[in-house]
Design a protein around this motif. Sequence first.
Motif, short mmCIF file in Angstrom:
data_model
loop_
_atom_site.label_atom_id
_atom_site.label_comp_id
_atom_site.label_asym_id
_atom_site.label_seq_id
_atom_site.Cartn_x
_atom_site.Cartn_y
_atom_site.Cartn_z
N MET A 22 40.97 45.40 -15.74
CA MET A 22 41.93 45.52 -16.78
C MET A 22 41.26 46.79 -17.59
SD MET A 22 41.91 43.13 -19.97
CE MET A 22 42.33 41.58 -18.86
N PRO A 23 42.24 47.79 -17.59
CA PRO A 23 41.94 48.82 -18.55
C PRO A 23 41.76 48.65 -19.97
CG PRO A 23 43.76 49.40 -17.28
CD PRO A 23 43.47 47.99 -16.95
N ALA A 24 40.96 49.38 -20.72
CA ALA A 24 41.35 49.19 -22.27
C ALA A 24 41.69 50.80 -22.95
CB ALA A 24 39.70 49.14 -22.71
N LEU A 25 42.34 50.57 -23.82
CA LEU A 25 42.92 51.93 -24.65
C LEU A 25 42.54 51.51 -25.99
CD1 LEU A 25 44.88 54.23 -24.84
CD2 LEU A 25 46.69 52.60 -25.33
N ILE A 26 41.73 52.68 -26.27
CA ILE A 26 41.09 52.68 -27.65
C ILE A 26 41.58 53.89 -28.52
CG2 ILE A 26 38.95 52.99 -29.13
CD1 ILE A 26 38.47 52.21 -25.33
N VAL A 27 42.56 53.61 -29.46
CA VAL A 27 43.38 54.28 -30.19
C VAL A 27 42.76 54.34 -31.61
CG1 VAL A 27 45.66 54.79 -31.03
CG2 VAL A 27 45.29 53.71 -28.87
N ALA A 28 42.78 55.83 -32.12
CA ALA A 28 42.38 56.19 -33.56
C ALA A 28 43.53 55.64 -34.37
CB ALA A 28 42.00 57.45 -33.80
N PHE A 29 43.44 55.12 -35.39
CA PHE A 29 44.41 54.67 -36.24
C PHE A 29 44.72 55.78 -37.07
CE2 PHE A 29 46.04 53.23 -40.58
CZ PHE A 29 46.86 52.57 -40.14
N ASP A 30 43.91 56.36 -37.62
CA ASP A 30 44.08 57.77 -38.68
C ASP A 30 44.19 58.84 -37.74
OD1 ASP A 30 43.55 56.49 -41.29
OD2 ASP A 30 41.80 55.98 -40.32
N GLY A 31 45.45 59.39 -37.78
CA GLY A 31 45.61 60.70 -37.19
C GLY A 31 46.43 60.53 -35.86
N VAL A 32 46.27 59.17 -35.18
CA VAL A 32 46.79 59.21 -33.91
C VAL A 32 48.15 57.94 -34.12
CG1 VAL A 32 46.47 58.76 -31.62
CG2 VAL A 32 44.91 59.78 -32.62
N GLY A 82 49.83 46.70 -24.39
CA GLY A 82 49.50 45.16 -24.74
C GLY A 82 50.32 44.55 -23.82
N ARG A 83 51.52 44.68 -23.40
CA ARG A 83 52.33 43.82 -22.45
C ARG A 83 51.79 43.98 -21.17
NH1 ARG A 83 56.30 46.40 -25.52
NH2 ARG A 83 56.88 47.99 -23.93
N ARG A 84 51.25 45.25 -20.71
CA ARG A 84 50.76 45.17 -19.38
C ARG A 84 49.42 44.25 -19.33
NH1 ARG A 84 51.66 50.67 -20.15
NH2 ARG A 84 49.28 51.08 -20.67
N GLY A 85 48.58 43.92 -20.15
CA GLY A 85 47.51 43.14 -20.14
C GLY A 85 46.23 43.97 -20.31
N ASP A 86 46.51 45.20 -20.76
CA ASP A 86 45.36 46.14 -21.29
C ASP A 86 44.74 45.72 -22.31
OD1 ASP A 86 46.51 47.46 -19.01
OD2 ASP A 86 46.82 49.30 -20.25
N ARG A 87 43.45 45.97 -22.49
CA ARG A 87 42.84 45.58 -23.54
C ARG A 87 43.08 46.62 -24.87
NH1 ARG A 87 38.11 43.28 -20.80
NH2 ARG A 87 38.33 40.92 -21.38
N VAL A 88 43.70 46.55 -25.80
CA VAL A 88 43.79 47.39 -27.02
C VAL A 88 43.01 47.45 -28.04
CG1 VAL A 88 45.55 48.60 -28.35
CG2 VAL A 88 46.37 47.54 -26.22
N VAL A 89 42.37 48.54 -28.51
CA VAL A 89 41.35 48.54 -29.56
C VAL A 89 41.79 49.57 -30.53
CG1 VAL A 89 38.96 48.93 -30.22
CG2 VAL A 89 39.50 47.70 -27.95
N VAL A 90 42.01 49.34 -31.65
CA VAL A 90 42.23 50.40 -32.78
C VAL A 90 40.71 50.63 -33.66
CG1 VAL A 90 43.29 50.89 -35.07
CG2 VAL A 90 44.58 49.81 -32.94
#
Length: 192
Positions: free
Chosen positions: A1-11, A100-108
């Motif tokens: 299961m991959p993880a996607l870490i997304v910056a809130f500010d600016g992305v 999120g629908r794919r089941g990846d871990r999403v972190v902000v």
Amino acid sequence: MPALIVAFDGVLADTLPLRAHVLADAAAAEFQQRSMAAALAVLPGRTLLEAALALFADETERDPTLPELVALRAQRGYRQLVTHGVPVHPAVVDEVEAAGRRGDRVVVRADSERRDVEPLLALLGLDHTLAFLRCSDDRPHGAAASLVRSWQAIDGRLNGLRQPPSERVAWEPHGVTTTAVAGEFAARVRAF
């Protein structure tokens, strides 16, 4: 299961111009004019206090309270601006929802404070998509820059979930510091 870490500010959210505006306004209120461009240059990956310290690096020795006053005024102004929402990048929101629908871990990961970010994520309907949220004012606090502390905390949580760096993708605002720090904890870094 991959993880996607997304910056809130600016992305995810287009908050950098808003943050630059309040920082420049706060500087002007303290009779220390700074352009929005100068404020924008020091913001990616920093809290408003860290940005104010960078913006007033030369003045801090003779007036150590100046960056703190500017940061407090800027934070108050920012909080008022974001109470009704902020501009977002629709393609990023769509990708976060798809992950999120794919089941990846999403972190902000946010440079803003939690009390400003959580309501905005709820307005976007993303609060239930996230594995977790890491904001600049979250514990633990320490001497390191908030960006580094945030990434260390994210790394610790993902390691606890058996999510190795090789399975992590980070989306950070364009900047040498933000992408370099993210690159220490994620296999792939995309700069926006």
